[in-house]
Design a protein around this motif. Structure first.
Motif, PDB file in Angstrom:
ATOM      1  N   GLU A  31      49.131  47.888  31.140  1.00 46.62           N
ATOM      2  CA  GLU A  31      49.246  46.470  30.791  1.00 46.62           C
ATOM      3  C   GLU A  31      48.991  45.588  32.006  1.00 46.62           C
ATOM      4  N   THR A  76      47.215  46.358  34.600  1.00 47.31           N
ATOM      5  CA  THR A  76      45.794  46.455  34.921  1.00 47.31           C
ATOM      6  C   THR A  76      44.981  45.535  34.023  1.00 47.31           C
ATOM      7  N   ALA A  77      45.326  45.513  32.724  1.00 50.77           N
ATOM      8  CA  ALA A  77      44.621  44.632  31.790  1.00 50.77           C
ATOM      9  C   ALA A  77      44.852  43.165  32.169  1.00 50.77           C
ATOM     10  N   ASP A  78      46.087  42.811  32.536  1.00 44.17           N
ATOM     11  CA  ASP A  78      46.381  41.437  32.951  1.00 44.17           C
ATOM     12  C   ASP A  78      45.577  41.056  34.192  1.00 44.17           C
ATOM     13  N   GLY A 106      42.797  42.354  35.124  1.00 45.12           N
ATOM     14  CA  GLY A 106      41.394  42.250  34.714  1.00 45.12           C
ATOM     15  C   GLY A 106      41.100  40.905  34.077  1.00 45.12           C
ATOM     16  N   ARG A 107      42.019  40.451  33.209  1.00 47.29           N
ATOM     17  CA  ARG A 107      41.833  39.142  32.578  1.00 47.29           C
ATOM     18  C   ARG A 107      41.881  38.034  33.624  1.00 47.29           C
ATOM     19  N   SER A 108      42.822  38.128  34.560  1.00 44.46           N
ATOM     20  CA  SER A 108      42.925  37.117  35.618  1.00 44.46           C
ATOM     21  C   SER A 108      41.655  37.085  36.466  1.00 44.46           C
ATOM     22  N   GLY A 122      38.707  38.021  35.537  1.00 46.64           N
ATOM     23  CA  GLY A 122      37.639  37.463  34.709  1.00 46.64           C
ATOM     24  C   GLY A 122      37.698  35.950  34.657  1.00 46.64           C
ATOM     25  N   SER A 123      38.908  35.412  34.493  1.00 46.57           N
ATOM     26  CA  SER A 123      39.076  33.957  34.468  1.00 46.57           C
ATOM     27  C   SER A 123      38.679  33.343  35.801  1.00 46.57           C
ATOM     28  N   GLN A 164      34.927  33.349  36.100  1.00 45.70           N
ATOM     29  CA  GLN A 164      34.321  32.296  35.282  1.00 45.70           C
ATOM     30  C   GLN A 164      34.482  30.927  35.937  1.00 45.70           C
TER      31      GLN A 164
END
Length: 102
Positions: A49, A51-53, A55-57, A59-60, A63
């Protein structure tokens, strides 16, 4: 004959030590196997979880950086175009003044 006795003693000693170590480990283990497996599973899930967080951070953030870079590039292009137009106008004025002077 004495050599066999030494080897036999060593083997018995090694086996006794191994058994004693295993029993000691089982007696002093802080958790049962079932509890340990559950803890490992929970920890693995939390790591997944996080790691996924991350990854999302990431990515943001990527961007956001891409947007800022794109805006900066657009601003630079606009300034260069303005400068180019001003230079063209100045060149045209010079040509006109040369033509008028002749």
């Amino acid at each position: 004959m004495a050599e066999k006795k030494v080897v036999k003693s060593f083997v018995y000693g090694a086996l006794t030590g191994a058994v004693a170590g295993a029993v000691t480990a089982l007696l002093f283990a802080p958790k049962s196997g079932k509890e340990l497996r559950k803890d490992i599973s929970d920890t693995a899930q939390r790591v997944g979880e996080k790691t996924a967080d991350l990854g999302r951070s990431a990515g943001s953030a990527a961007q956001s950086i891409a947007r800022k870079t794109s805006n900066w590039a657009s601003d630079v292009r606009a300034k260069l175009n303005k400068r180019g137009q001003a230079e063209e106008e100045t060149s045209a004025e010079i040509v006109e003044s040369d033509s008028a002077a002749r």
